[in-house]
Design a protein around this motif. Sequence first.
Motif, PDB file in Angstrom:
ATOM      1  N   ASN A   1       0.808  -1.221   0.000  1.00 44.08           N
ATOM      2  CA  ASN A   1       0.000   0.000   0.000  1.00 44.08           C
ATOM      3  C   ASN A   1       0.839   1.268   0.000  1.00 44.08           C
ATOM      4  OD1 ASN A   1      -2.038  -1.853   0.244  1.00 44.08           O
ATOM      5  ND2 ASN A   1      -3.017  -0.919   2.009  1.00 44.08           N
ATOM      6  N   HIS A   2       2.171   1.119   0.028  1.00 47.99           N
ATOM      7  CA  HIS A   2       3.047   2.292   0.058  1.00 47.99           C
ATOM      8  C   HIS A   2       3.101   3.002  -1.295  1.00 47.99           C
ATOM      9  CE1 HIS A   2       5.568   1.265   3.889  1.00 47.99           C
ATOM     10  NE2 HIS A   2       4.316   0.883   4.016  1.00 47.99           N
ATOM     11  N   LEU A   3       2.763   2.293  -2.352  1.00 46.48           N
ATOM     12  CA  LEU A   3       2.811   2.876  -3.694  1.00 46.48           C
ATOM     13  C   LEU A   3       1.460   3.497  -4.056  1.00 46.48           C
ATOM     14  CD1 LEU A   3       4.765   0.076  -5.593  1.00 46.48           C
ATOM     15  CD2 LEU A   3       5.689   2.129  -4.500  1.00 46.48           C
ATOM     16  N   VAL A   4       1.498   4.605  -4.777  1.00 49.46           N
ATOM     17  CA  VAL A   4       0.273   5.284  -5.221  1.00 49.46           C
ATOM     18  C   VAL A   4       0.081   4.979  -6.703  1.00 49.46           C
ATOM     19  CG1 VAL A   4      -0.964   7.465  -5.385  1.00 49.46           C
ATOM     20  CG2 VAL A   4       0.690   7.111  -3.541  1.00 49.46           C
ATOM     21  N   HIS A   5      -1.040   4.349  -7.031  1.00 48.16           N
ATOM     22  CA  HIS A   5      -1.283   3.932  -8.420  1.00 48.16           C
ATOM     23  C   HIS A   5      -2.155   4.922  -9.192  1.00 48.16           C
ATOM     24  CE1 HIS A   5       0.539  -0.099  -7.920  1.00 48.16           C
ATOM     25  NE2 HIS A   5       0.099   0.002  -6.677  1.00 48.16           N
ATOM     26  N   GLN A   6      -2.874   5.770  -8.480  1.00 45.63           N
ATOM     27  CA  GLN A   6      -3.688   6.783  -9.154  1.00 45.63           C
ATOM     28  C   GLN A   6      -2.802   7.892  -9.717  1.00 45.63           C
ATOM     29  OE1 GLN A   6      -4.351   5.516  -6.190  1.00 45.63           O
ATOM     30  NE2 GLN A   6      -6.539   5.281  -5.811  1.00 45.63           N
ATOM     31  N   PRO A   7      -3.342   8.694 -10.629  1.00 48.69           N
ATOM     32  CA  PRO A   7      -2.581   9.857 -11.109  1.00 48.69           C
ATOM     33  C   PRO A   7      -2.226  10.794  -9.960  1.00 48.69           C
ATOM     34  CG  PRO A   7      -4.469   9.433 -12.531  1.00 48.69           C
ATOM     35  CD  PRO A   7      -4.630   8.538 -11.337  1.00 48.69           C
ATOM     36  N   VAL A   8      -1.011  11.348 -10.031  1.00 48.11           N
ATOM     37  CA  VAL A   8      -0.506  12.240  -8.986  1.00 48.11           C
ATOM     38  C   VAL A   8       0.002  13.535  -9.609  1.00 48.11           C
ATOM     39  CG1 VAL A   8       1.396  12.588  -7.335  1.00 48.11           C
ATOM     40  CG2 VAL A   8       0.049  10.491  -7.267  1.00 48.11           C
ATOM     41  N   PHE A   9      -0.316  14.645  -8.954  1.00 49.94           N
ATOM     42  CA  PHE A   9       0.215  15.965  -9.304  1.00 49.94           C
ATOM     43  C   PHE A   9       1.077  16.412  -8.135  1.00 49.94           C
ATOM     44  CE2 PHE A   9       0.238  20.548  -9.123  1.00 49.94           C
ATOM     45  CZ  PHE A   9       0.155  21.007 -10.437  1.00 49.94           C
ATOM     46  N   PHE A  10       2.330  16.778  -8.424  1.00 44.33           N
ATOM     47  CA  PHE A  10       3.186  17.337  -7.375  1.00 44.33           C
ATOM     48  C   PHE A  10       3.559  18.761  -7.742  1.00 44.33           C
ATOM     49  CE2 PHE A  10       7.689  17.748  -5.613  1.00 44.33           C
ATOM     50  CZ  PHE A  10       7.244  18.279  -4.407  1.00 44.33           C
ATOM     51  N   GLY A  11       3.167  19.707  -6.897  1.00 47.07           N
ATOM     52  CA  GLY A  11       3.536  21.107  -7.081  1.00 47.07           C
ATOM     53  C   GLY A  11       4.759  21.410  -6.239  1.00 47.07           C
ATOM     54  N   ALA A  12       5.918  21.501  -6.869  1.00 44.22           N
ATOM     55  CA  ALA A  12       7.183  21.722  -6.170  1.00 44.22           C
ATOM     56  C   ALA A  12       7.418  23.211  -5.960  1.00 44.22           C
ATOM     57  CB  ALA A  12       8.331  21.113  -6.970  1.00 44.22           C
ATOM     58  N   THR A  13       7.711  23.594  -4.718  1.00 40.68           N
ATOM     59  CA  THR A  13       7.940  25.009  -4.369  1.00 40.68           C
ATOM     60  C   THR A  13       9.447  25.246  -4.282  1.00 40.68           C
ATOM     61  OG1 THR A  13       7.513  24.306  -2.088  1.00 40.68           O
ATOM     62  CG2 THR A  13       5.732  25.393  -3.243  1.00 40.68           C
ATOM     63  N   LEU A  14       9.989  25.931  -5.276  1.00 41.53           N
ATOM     64  CA  LEU A  14      11.439  25.994  -5.464  1.00 41.53           C
ATOM     65  C   LEU A  14      12.167  26.821  -4.421  1.00 41.53           C
ATOM     66  CD1 LEU A  14      11.605  26.332  -9.368  1.00 41.53           C
ATOM     67  CD2 LEU A  14      11.551  24.254  -7.966  1.00 41.53           C
ATOM     68  N   ARG A  15      11.466  27.744  -3.757  1.00 43.30           N
ATOM     69  CA  ARG A  15      12.105  28.554  -2.708  1.00 43.30           C
ATOM     70  C   ARG A  15      11.604  28.172  -1.316  1.00 43.30           C
ATOM     71  NH1 ARG A  15      10.433  33.340  -2.961  1.00 43.30           N
ATOM     72  NH2 ARG A  15       9.098  33.320  -4.799  1.00 43.30           N
ATOM     73  N   ASP A  16      11.236  26.916  -1.191  1.00 43.42           N
ATOM     74  CA  ASP A  16      10.827  26.378   0.111  1.00 43.42           C
ATOM     75  C   ASP A  16      12.059  25.699   0.706  1.00 43.42           C
ATOM     76  OD1 ASP A  16       9.760  24.918   2.254  1.00 43.42           O
ATOM     77  OD2 ASP A  16       7.855  24.610   1.213  1.00 43.42           O
ATOM     78  N   TYR A  17      12.594  26.273   1.779  1.00 41.05           N
ATOM     79  CA  TYR A  17      13.866  25.792   2.314  1.00 41.05           C
ATOM     80  C   TYR A  17      13.687  24.788   3.444  1.00 41.05           C
ATOM     81  CZ  TYR A  17      15.682  29.455  -0.632  1.00 41.05           C
ATOM     82  OH  TYR A  17      15.975  30.235  -1.728  1.00 41.05           O
ATOM     83  N   VAL A  18      12.455  24.353   3.690  1.00 39.45           N
ATOM     84  CA  VAL A  18      12.204  23.255   4.623  1.00 39.45           C
ATOM     85  C   VAL A  18      11.665  22.053   3.857  1.00 39.45           C
ATOM     86  CG1 VAL A  18      10.831  22.475   6.583  1.00 39.45           C
ATOM     87  CG2 VAL A  18      11.880  24.735   6.635  1.00 39.45           C
ATOM     88  N   CYS A  19      10.601  22.260   3.121  1.00 43.69           N
ATOM     89  CA  CYS A  19      10.027  21.183   2.301  1.00 43.69           C
ATOM     90  C   CYS A  19      10.732  21.191   0.946  1.00 43.69           C
ATOM     91  CB  CYS A  19       8.527  21.372   2.151  1.00 43.69           C
ATOM     92  SG  CYS A  19       7.679  21.478   3.733  1.00 43.69           S
TER      93      CYS A  19
END
Length: 325
Positions: free
Chosen positions: A260-278
């Motif tokens: 169950n650790h894998l996600v099989h549905q479509p995924v959108f990842f919005g990467a925040t380039l000036r986020d210095y923690v995440c």
Amino acid sequence: MMDNSLYKSVATRRGIKYSYYFSPPTAGKPVLLLLHGFPCTSYDWRYQVSFFKAQGYGLIVPDMLGYGRTDKPTDPAQYVQRLISQDIIDILDAENVQKAIAIGHDWGCATASRLANCHSDRFIAFAFLAVGYVAPTGTKYEDLLAQSKQLSGSELFGYWSFFSEKDSHKTIEKNFDSFYSMLLADDAELWKAHVSPLGALKAWIEANKRTALVAYVPKEEVEIQKQHLLEGGLEAPLCWYKVNIVGLEPEDQKGIPQENHLVHQPVFFGATLRDYVCRPDFGKMLAAKCCVGPLTVRDYDTGHWVMWEEKDKLNQELLEWIQGL
């Protein structure tokens, strides 16, 4: 932008009352489930709500556990993500929503991740903003600190230690403007020195230091959010961190089957380039490893609060992604 008349409440099967914004979809459109993080409320999603409501999408936007008009238990054991994810399913059931698209930001990404691990049949797709998909690895806080230091050269999550202290909520509430100025610092790089290292955020707040706020959140909206948070207090919201620090969340994750650790549905990842923690590079790495269905990655030249700073671009790219599902 968040019509109070559209808020509802429901008691979940474990007896916790949730407040949530609900707007039904027009014919043929799916329901979007918007999950906020720390230290926020459903008001976080005001720009997305107005945009997607106008497009005819259904919307369920909870005040997450500990926030807004939702109950505020102060026992960290109530904040285990599998319990919270079941609460969210109970809200979907209350509105007879069989399948939704989950969109999370910050700790909302952790809840969306647990929904993917434990209730995947109820979701069409998942979007993760800033934080990315959070795999149930069972990693203890001390090990997480060590790993982040090894990979990035600094303790990215040192502030969790301060948040887990017994009276940290009192310190924050006493010097709230200092705390909030760092969260919404106009200079995002300040997070490197004053949020991530162990003891740094505590020192900043205890000294009641201030810095300039971002320009993209109007002053009146800052005041609304501050009012929401101070009315409910910070003791309950900090439990989202304490449940990890005391080991309850990592231990619970061990019960999630490996498949169950894998996600099989479509995924959108919005990467925040000036986020210095995440860190966006970590988010992309984990998405590539664990999100085995169709993966869409979009970069945003923002700090952590992408849904405010780049609201128009984010809304449009989420819309295009949803339309393409």
